[in-house]
Structures are given as structure tokens and as C-alpha cells.
Motif scaffolding. Structure first.
Motif, PDB file in Angstrom:
ATOM      1  N   GLN A  43      -5.460  16.091  -4.356  1.00 63.84           N
ATOM      2  CA  GLN A  43      -5.521  14.655  -4.137  1.00 63.84           C
ATOM      3  C   GLN A  43      -5.627  13.955  -5.487  1.00 63.84           C
ATOM      4  OE1 GLN A  43      -9.105  14.454  -1.749  1.00 63.84           O
ATOM      5  NE2 GLN A  43     -10.223  13.488  -3.399  1.00 63.84           N
ATOM      6  N   ALA A  44      -5.233  12.671  -5.549  1.00 64.12           N
ATOM      7  CA  ALA A  44      -5.261  11.942  -6.816  1.00 64.12           C
ATOM      8  C   ALA A  44      -6.687  11.560  -7.142  1.00 64.12           C
ATOM      9  CB  ALA A  44      -4.395  10.695  -6.698  1.00 64.12           C
ATOM     10  N   PRO A  45      -7.260  12.068  -8.254  1.00 61.50           N
ATOM     11  CA  PRO A  45      -8.634  11.703  -8.575  1.00 61.50           C
ATOM     12  C   PRO A  45      -8.712  10.330  -9.255  1.00 61.50           C
ATOM     13  CG  PRO A  45      -7.789  13.270 -10.180  1.00 61.50           C
ATOM     14  CD  PRO A  45      -6.663  12.978  -9.235  1.00 61.50           C
TER      15      PRO A  45
ATOM     16  N   GLN B 219     -10.090  -2.172   0.617  1.00 61.71           N
ATOM     17  CA  GLN B 219      -8.690  -1.731   0.569  1.00 61.71           C
ATOM     18  C   GLN B 219      -8.528  -0.306   1.072  1.00 61.71           C
ATOM     19  OE1 GLN B 219      -8.270  -2.480  -3.568  1.00 61.71           O
ATOM     20  NE2 GLN B 219      -7.242  -4.457  -3.280  1.00 61.71           N
ATOM     21  N   ALA B 220      -9.499   0.558   0.764  1.00 59.10           N
ATOM     22  CA  ALA B 220      -9.395   1.950   1.203  1.00 59.10           C
ATOM     23  C   ALA B 220      -9.406   2.032   2.728  1.00 59.10           C
ATOM     24  CB  ALA B 220     -10.540   2.775   0.620  1.00 59.10           C
ATOM     25  N   MET B 221     -10.291   1.255   3.366  1.00 63.33           N
ATOM     26  CA  MET B 221     -10.328   1.265   4.835  1.00 63.33           C
ATOM     27  C   MET B 221      -9.024   0.730   5.395  1.00 63.33           C
ATOM     28  SD  MET B 221     -14.144   0.054   5.879  1.00 63.33           S
ATOM     29  CE  MET B 221     -14.664  -1.026   4.569  1.00 63.33           C
TER      30      MET B 221
ATOM     31  N   GLY C 165      -6.008   3.470   3.949  1.00 60.21           N
ATOM     32  CA  GLY C 165      -6.112   4.919   4.135  1.00 60.21           C
ATOM     33  C   GLY C 165      -5.472   5.716   3.024  1.00 60.21           C
ATOM     34  N   PRO C 166      -6.008   5.669   1.810  1.00 60.18           N
ATOM     35  CA  PRO C 166      -5.385   6.396   0.697  1.00 60.18           C
ATOM     36  C   PRO C 166      -5.550   7.913   0.835  1.00 60.18           C
ATOM     37  CG  PRO C 166      -7.454   5.411   0.000  1.00 60.18           C
ATOM     38  CD  PRO C 166      -7.227   4.957   1.404  1.00 60.18           C
TER      39      PRO C 166
END
Lengths: 346, 259
Positions: free
Chosen positions: B100-102, B185-187, B190-191
């Protein structure tokens, strides 16, 4: 003892008469008493005494401090306030108690006598005269009560004593096994036509509002009265589901008509291993992970177990939509949710 | 014209002329000056800058027109919120391939991020960057937020948002230092492995409540040092290592003979 004796006689010298006396360790007795520094040097003793006194005084200060802290630093409801109050009470109480403890042990170790004394064990039985007197007294008592002559009385007494525990045991056992109706493990609150509501805020959800990759934690849409009843919490614990919207092309398991709707699938959130809530969903792999023992279920493939100790796939809740477009259940789960139990048959 | 010419010496003439001149200047200014409302939405210039930035930094994986490739998803319709989240937290552009992108120090500054977001938003409708009001923790209800967080987030992100491990090398990051905007934004988007919680699943107010709950965690724990909020592992380690050492030390001291 015999274990240590046998080899010693076997591998010992031929002349075994000496060994018979040496196969047990001789009692070394009490070690020779060595005086401590405080026993010989009055200065050292005075210093020790001072240390013990200081420790006791510290404890007194700690006690006073804890009382001051109790009244001066009240928890005012804020996080720093509660923390300050707990910290000061804890530190002062620790000083107070550790002061006494350290002082007592240091006192005992450095100033009290450290000579060892041997006190032989008393024989456990009492002397024959005392025992004879006791037996006579007991027999006298039995005769005086007349229990041997009055048979009805004896029976009544034994009967009442034997029955009394039932008054405690029956209600106790009956409440422990409150409910022996195991068939309720087979059913949940879900019925045909019952709407799905979001957990915890209880809103019904339209199928059209879900985007691909969405996950929603859902429970049965029931009235407020049901939700405030005592049984709701255990009914909810059985009925919770995880709603996942997938790209319909990603679904690999065969979906019978009426089991999923437009890529939206609903699976029981209760792990089939030991019943933890399975909810760690990875939208890239469509894997659902149980946090307790890492059982992993493939949501795209009928929630089959792909890893971990779970034995069965998560039961699927058949869903569709009503006239207004809200998601509804088509039926109850086809099989009991959660882990295995005796009556489950498989 | 004659009548107008005849009145050019009228004593009100300068005032009328002045008014006309002012109106003309004001009208021209209003027509040409950028209004604040226009400044907030993306200008074509922004989109152009964003497109150039995209082609230089992102097109290798996401394709020349963001249509997606075998190794990266299409960005058509992901919206400005997804771009702002990924780029402002440094997750994108990715430095190397991985589970996953850290998060890392962001590579783009704010203007570049805004331009990229404007460009991707112009490709297809998607969630917009939330306003300051939408993510204001003081307007949220932390108690409601806790109930939502417990059901929807805590299994991956830990009960207080300290983060946790997932399978296959993935991990749910700690939310302790994540900005309110990025949490929203994450919610919304959904990244990575995280599922989407759009406004139908968790309402916009609910998201603000969650942000309020997480902000509340910054005040610390009433029970003293939370040891990273990791629960029984960290607490058990300290209890066994430190507690046991102190107890053994005490037993040895009590049992030792005084010299």
C-alpha cells in the motif's frame, strides 16, 4: 530414597558396610552465627536506626501528603484534572506504604536479632487421657439428647436438613440454565421485507446510494420499543450484517436470484470460528478479516474461508429492494449464524 | 442632440458626467475583475497546470489521460477529494511499489495539489474537497462520533485511532496526526484497501462527529500514559518486564542477609 540408594550400592565399592551409614546426608545443623556490622559496631547500629526512623517519618509525610492531595487536588472532570488527582494520590500513598514496608524490613534485617532458634514439633495427637475424656463427653451428649430412642424425631430432623438445600439450589440452577430453547440460535430477527438500517444510527439505506467499494454495517430496522427492550442487545448480536457493494463483475460465487442486489451482498458479521465480529474489509482484495484469529473470508466468492481457523463460510443474508428503493431482507439466514454448537448437526 | 448640446453648460452637467464616468469604470471593473466565487472554483488555467503536472508525475502509472492501466486504477470520477488526500499526505506520487502507498512528506506544494485536484475533478464528477465547516471538530458531537467510530472504524484503526496491522503487509495507519480534512476525505473516497463510507453510509454530520471524537483523543487519556493506545500488548509488556523485575528484586532484597 530407594532410587538414590540402589545405584549407590551398585556402583559403590564392594565393601558396602561403610555406605549404609553414608547414604543419607548428615544434618548440617544450624549454620554458625556470624555477627553483622550492626551487632558489633554501635555506630553502624545507630545509622541503621536513623535510616529506619527516616523511612517511618517519610511514611508519615506520605500519609499527610495523601490527605492533602485528596482535599487539595480534586478531580474536576477534565482529563488533566483527573490525571493530576490520581497521580498525587498514587505517589503519596506509595510513599506512605513503601515507607512502612521498607522500614520494617530494614529494621528486621539490620537491628532485630538474626539468631536462628530450633523449635521441635509437638506431637499432633492429644494425650490418651484427654481423648478418653472427650469420647466419654460425646457419648454422654448422645445419650442425653435421646436421639437413639426418638426415631421419628431423628427422621424429621434429617429430612428437614436434607431438603433445605433444594430451596437454594433449585432457583440457582434454574436461573443459570435460564433458557434451554436452543432453536433460537437458528433464527434471527430478519424477516422477509424487513428493512436494513445503519448501525448505530438506524437509518434505512437506499441501494442506489452505495458506491462500488462501499461498506456499511447494518442491523434490522426495528421500532424504538424493540430497540429499548432487554432482548435487543442479544438479538442485534445475532443479526448484524456487513453490506458490501462490489462491482457485479467481481462477484465469483454463484448468486441465486434474490440473494444479492446489483453487486450488493450482505453477510453475517459473526465469525463462524468463535463468534467475533468480522469487519476488517479490504476493498482491493475483497477479503474480510476477523481480528481475533485472522480467519479471512472472500466476500467476492460467497465469503468462503481463504485463511485461518474458521470452518464454514459466513452465512449470506438474501437481500433486495422495496418499492422506494430501500434495501430489505428477503428472508432470514438459511443456516444458523456464528460458531458451531452441539445441536447444530454440522 | 441639439437639446443635449444646449444643456452642456447646465450647472448639473459636471455631476451627471462624473456619475456616468463612475458607472462606466465600475461596470468595466465588475465585468473583468475575478469575483471571489469564481476564484474558489477551478479556472481553466488551473486545470491546464494540473494536466501538465499529471502528465509529468502521474501518467506513467495512471495512463496519459488518467484512464488507468494494469498497475493503477482509473482516476475518472474519483473527484478532487481523493487527489487532495493522496497528494497532500504524500501517498502519491508513490516512491516505490508496495502493498500500500505509505504516507510521506508531500512532494507537491499546495498550489500544485490544488491544480492536480482541479484537473482530475474535470475528468468526471466525484467527491469535492470538504469545506472547513464540514470538518470543524467543534461543531461535531464526540459521543455520537465514538458510537460511529466503534462500529465502522475501530476494528482496523484501533479504539482510539492508534492504527493497526492488517494482512498481506497492509496496515491501517494511525489517525493521531492526520488532519481533519484528510480524515474526512479518506472516509469519502476509501483510499487503498480502505472501503468507501459515502454520505449515505455515514452522513456528513456523522463524519464531523467522528472527527470530533478523534480530536478529543488528542487531550490524552485520564488513566495516565496510554502507552501508544495499543492495548494489552503494550500494557502486558510493561507489566511483565517492569513489574516482574521489581517483584523479583524485592524478593531478593528481603531474602538477602544483612552484612
Amino acid at each position: 530414597m530407594s532410587d538414590s540408594k540402589t545405584p549407590s550400592t551398585e556402583i559403590g565399592p564392594v565393601d558396602g558396610s561403610e555406605l549404609a551409614t553414608t547414604d543419607r546426608f548428615a544434618d548440617p545443623g544450624v549454620p554458625e552465627h556470624k555477627p553483622r556490622l550492626t551487632d558489633t559496631d554501635p555506630k553502624a547500629a545507630a545509622r541503621s536506626e536513623r535510616i529506619v526512623t527516616i523511612l517511618f517519618v517519610l511514611s508519615v509525610l506520605g500519609t499527610i501528603g495523601s490527605l492533602v492531595a485528596y482535599f487539595a487536588v480534586r478531580p474536576d472532570g477534565t482529563v488533566p484534572g483527573v490525571r493530576a488527582s490520581t497521580l498525587w494520590l498514587g505517589v503519596t500513598l506509595a510513599i506512605s506504604l513503601l515507607g512502612i514496608g521498607f522500614a520494617a524490613i530494614h529494621w528486621a534485617k539490620s537491628l532485630m536479632s538474626n539468631r536462628e532458634y530450633v523449635d521441635e514439633r509437638h506431637p499432633i495427637p492429644s494425650s490418651p487421657e484427654v481423648r478418653e475424656v472427650a469420647v466419654v463427653a460425646l457419648q454422654q451428649g448422645v445419650e442425653d439428647s435421646g436421639i437413639a430412642r426418638r426415631g421419628v424425631l431423628k427422621g424429621a430432623m434429617l429430612g428437614s436438613l436434607a431438603l433445605f438445600p433444594l430451596a437454594v439450589a433449585v432457583p440457582l440452577i434454574s436461573s443459570v440454565g435460564d433458557d434451554w430453547n436452543v432453536s433460537k440460535f437458528r433464527h434471527t430477527l430478519w424477516r422477509k421485507g424487513m428493512r436494513l438500517a445503519t448501525d448505530p444510527d438506524g437509518r434505512p439505506l437506499k441501494a442506489a446510494d452505495l458506491t462500488v467499494g462501499s461498506v456499511a454495517h447494518m442491523m434490522p430496522d426495528v421500532s424504538t420499543e424493540v430497540r429499548e427492550s432487554g432482548e435487543w442487545i442479544s438479538e442485534k448480536a445475532k443479526a448484524v450484517i456487513l453490506l458490501v457493494k462490489l462491482d457485479p463483475e467481481d462477484i465469483r460465487s454463484e448468486q441465486r436470484p434474490g440473494s444479492s442486489y446489483d453487486g450488493i451482498v450482505a453477510y453475517s458479521k459473526i465469525c463462524t470460528h468463535v463468534g467475533c465480529p468480522v469487519a476488517l474489509y479490504d476493498q482491493q482484495t475483497h477479503h474480510l478479516l476477523c481480528p481475533c484469529h485472522q480467519s479471512t473470508f472472500d466476500v467476492a466468492d460467497g465469503a468462503k474461508v481463504v485463511f485461518g481457523p474458521a470452518k464454514r463460510p459466513l452465512p449470506q443474508l438474501p437481500i433486495s429492494v422495496d418499492d422506494e428503493g430501500y434495501l430489505i431482507a428477503e428472508d432470514d439466514f438459511a443456516e444458523p449464524i456464528g460458531p458451531s454448537y452441539w445441536e447444530r448437526l454440522r | 442632440m441639439k437639446a443635449l448640446a444646449a444643456r452642456r453648460h447646465h450647472r448639473a452637467a459636471p455631476v451627471v458626467l462624473l456619475l456616468m464616468a463612475l458607472l462606466a469604470v465600475g461596470g468595466v471593473y465588475a465585468a473583468f475583475a475575478p469575483s471571489p466565487a469564481q476564484a474558489a472554483t477551478a479556472s481553466t488555467a488551473d486545470i491546464e497546470t494540473g494536466k501538465k503536472l499529471f502528465q509529468a508525475n502521474c501518467a506513467t502509472c495512471h495512463g496519459p489521460s488518467a484512464e488507468g492501466t494494469d498497475i493503477a486504477p482509473s482516476l475518472v470520477g474519483v473527484g478532487a477529494a481523493a487527489v487532495d488526500f493522496q497528494v497532500s499526505t504524500g501517498r502519491m506520487p508513490m516512491a516505490m511499489d508496495g502493498p500500500q502507498a505509505p504516507a510521506k512528506p508531500p512532494q507537491m506544494n499546495e498550489e500544485q495539489t490544488a491544480a492536480l485536484a482541479a484537473y482530475v475533478a474535470s475528468l468526471g464528477a466525484g467527491p469535492a474537497i470538504p469545506t472547513d465547516d464540514q470538518v470543524d471538530p467543534t461543531q461535531g458531537d464526540a459521543a455520537e462520533g465514538m458510537a460511529l467510530f466503534r462500529t465502522n472504524c475501530a476494528m482496523c484503526h484501533n479504539a482510539v485511532g492508534a492504527g493497526g496491522a492488517l494482512s498481506s503487509g497492509k496496515a491501517a495507519p494511525s489517525l493521531m496526526n492526520t488532519s481533519d480534512r484528510n480524515i474526512f476525505q479518506a472516509m469519502e473516497t476509501g483510499p487503498g484497501p480502505m472501503p468507501v463510507f459515502n454520505d449515505a453510509v455515514i452522513t456528513a454530520e456523522g463524519k464531523r462527529d467522528i472527527i470530533a471524537f478523534l480530536t478529543e483523543q488528542d487531550k490524552g487519556s485520564a488513566g495516565g500514559n496510554p502507552l501508544g493506545g495499543l492495548g494489552p500488548v503494550a500494557e502486558g509488556l510493561w507489566a511483565w518486564v517492569l513489574g516482574l523485575a521489581v517483584m523479583i528484586g524485592g524478593a531478593v532484597w528481603i531474602g538477602a542477609k544483612s552484612s
